[in-house]
Design an enzyme around this catalytic site. Sequence first.
Site, short mmCIF file in Angstrom:
data_model
loop_
_atom_site.label_atom_id
_atom_site.label_comp_id
_atom_site.label_asym_id
_atom_site.label_seq_id
_atom_site.Cartn_x
_atom_site.Cartn_y
_atom_site.Cartn_z
N TYR A 51 0.89 -1.28 0.18
CA TYR A 51 0.18 0.06 0.11
C TYR A 51 0.70 1.18 0.08
O TYR A 51 1.80 1.30 0.81
CB TYR A 51 -0.85 0.10 1.21
CG TYR A 51 -2.34 -0.36 0.80
CD1 TYR A 51 -3.14 0.64 -0.02
CD2 TYR A 51 -3.15 -1.51 1.42
CE1 TYR A 51 -4.20 0.26 -0.57
CE2 TYR A 51 -4.27 -1.67 1.21
CZ TYR A 51 -4.95 -0.90 0.28
OH TYR A 51 -6.46 -1.16 0.08
N GLU A 53 -0.56 4.80 -0.46
CA GLU A 53 -1.13 6.15 -0.73
C GLU A 53 -0.31 7.34 -0.76
O GLU A 53 0.38 7.30 0.39
CB GLU A 53 -2.38 6.43 0.08
CG GLU A 53 -3.62 5.43 -0.14
CD GLU A 53 -3.51 4.10 0.75
OE1 GLU A 53 -2.35 3.46 1.05
OE2 GLU A 53 -4.71 3.52 0.92
N ASP A 196 -6.32 13.33 -25.18
CA ASP A 196 -6.40 11.89 -24.77
C ASP A 196 -5.54 10.92 -26.06
O ASP A 196 -6.19 10.67 -27.18
CB ASP A 196 -7.78 11.58 -24.76
CG ASP A 196 -7.94 10.22 -24.29
OD1 ASP A 196 -7.03 9.31 -24.24
OD2 ASP A 196 -9.14 9.72 -23.83
N THR A 222 -3.57 5.76 -21.74
CA THR A 222 -3.50 4.56 -20.96
C THR A 222 -2.04 3.98 -21.48
O THR A 222 -1.61 4.48 -22.42
CB THR A 222 -4.81 3.57 -21.57
OG1 THR A 222 -4.77 3.59 -23.26
CG2 THR A 222 -6.02 4.11 -20.97
N LYS A 225 -2.13 0.08 -24.75
CA LYS A 225 -2.66 0.02 -26.15
C LYS A 225 -1.31 0.20 -26.96
O LYS A 225 -0.52 -0.98 -27.00
CB LYS A 225 -3.78 1.11 -26.53
CG LYS A 225 -4.68 1.15 -25.80
CD LYS A 225 -6.03 2.10 -26.17
CE LYS A 225 -7.20 1.92 -25.46
NZ LYS A 225 -7.51 2.56 -24.15
N ARG A 231 -2.10 -2.73 -18.09
CA ARG A 231 -3.28 -1.93 -18.17
C ARG A 231 -3.11 -0.88 -17.23
O ARG A 231 -3.00 -1.25 -15.80
CB ARG A 231 -4.48 -2.66 -17.66
CG ARG A 231 -4.88 -3.95 -18.78
CD ARG A 231 -6.28 -4.43 -18.56
NE ARG A 231 -7.07 -3.56 -19.21
CZ ARG A 231 -7.56 -3.67 -20.43
NH1 ARG A 231 -6.94 -4.65 -21.23
NH2 ARG A 231 -8.55 -2.92 -20.77
N1 DSN Z 1 -12.23 0.60 -24.58
C1 DSN Z 1 -11.15 1.26 -25.45
C2 DSN Z 1 -11.07 1.30 -26.99
O1 DSN Z 1 -11.42 0.00 -27.40
O2 DSN Z 1 -10.87 2.22 -27.54
C3 DSN Z 1 -11.40 2.84 -25.25
O3 DSN Z 1 -11.32 2.85 -23.67
#
Ligand code: DSN
Length: 443
Positions: A51, A53, A196, A222, A225, A231
């Site tokens: 933990y 925080e 984004d 994120t 990707k 993730r």
């Molecule tokens: N769910 C994602 C996508 O497939 O683009 C975006 O958060």
Amino acid sequence: MKHLRKVDPQIAELVAKEQKRQETTLMMIPSENMASSAVEEAVASSLGNKYAEGYPHRRYYQGQGYVDQVEQLAAVRAKKLFDVDCANVQPYSGSPANLAVLLALCNPGDTILGLALDSGGHLTHGANVSFTGKFFNAVQYSVGKDGFLDYEQISRLAKKTKPRLIIAGTTAYPRIIDWKKFAQIADDVGAYLLADISHISGLIVGGVYPSPSPHVHVMMTTTHKSLRGPRGAMILVTHRGLAKDEKIMDKIDKAVFPGLQGGPHENTIAGIAVALKEASAPHFKKYAKQIVANAKTLAQELLSYGFTLVSGGTDSHLILIDLRNKDLLGNTMAVACERIGIILNRNAIPFDPNPPFYPSGIRLGTPGITSRGMKEKEMKKIASFMHTLIKDLLETKKRLGISKEDEKKKETRKRLVAHTKSIPLLRTEVFNLCKKFPLKEVY
Ligand code: DSN
């Protein structure tokens, strides 16, 4: 998985099956990718037991010596790679990260301006079913009839509604975003500008997509990707962001913790640090270049087979197919593709005449299959599989007398797919293709 097999054979079995599924099918959902074994080891490590925080050297619990170093390393690497001044690497994922930016920079009820979902935006860009559409006055812009962002429309809307924050970013937009134009629009009305870049962050650091860093105030990505990490997500503040608001990072840090989150997932943060190291190596540039080359080849081949692509093609990792000229629902094509081993998703197209549950399009992308080493030659094969499949589906649909309304029924779609004779052979072809590109280690 020797321990898992012994302690919980049921879960071990499911994990093994999922691994096999990934090995024997083509991962073509553009937001998915496969992390390296090094990233996986970091994520599965004992850092997950801790933990923490707070932030490095400002924690609430003892025992932080090593996790502080992990988190600092991740932040230092993120700043260098994305050429930004500050980084918060704690967000659990993209949606909470976007919420944190809104919480930091807006008050409930403030106007925000983001891309509509059916134009390729994200739920958290102000869609009415999302928190961001309920707690803010969300104004939505759309792409033009040609499928490209319409900067004049965005500028008009911004001048009319005076948003406190503009979101530039997409989940189903195949083209290059003009960050400079967005910056001009935001500056004209004094708005914060958030990019984004979740889908494209790997392409940006790979040098094949323009970086928003010189133009926007905040970036959110994120990490799982095209960046090919675990993730998670990161919020990055640029030089321009600090110049606009010297307290911006403090506001964002406070919004992430204690505003929205509790203990950060330090194991994931370690995985992010590893992924950032991998993404800064020269081979990653090659990887990013191949993602785009593959997507362009695939797009070109699909066009030559008579598929309609939103915006007519792609500049990135992603392709959005408009199936209206094929008279087939996105659902049917997505399910049939899964049957032959091509895993993609049904997707709304701009100005979709069908509801989101039965959209007129499918979305596919190349980060995953490029990770396993596939190149232009394989893209041509994939396009030809999709062509053979859809031709057969349409003939079968006609033969069975299935109407548009009928096609919305799950049972009918199952019947259609069951009667489509080319499916077993195509499945074998995809299987053999996958076999040639094992998932041993990422490319
Ligand atoms: N769910 C994602 C996508 O497939 O683009 C975006 O958060």
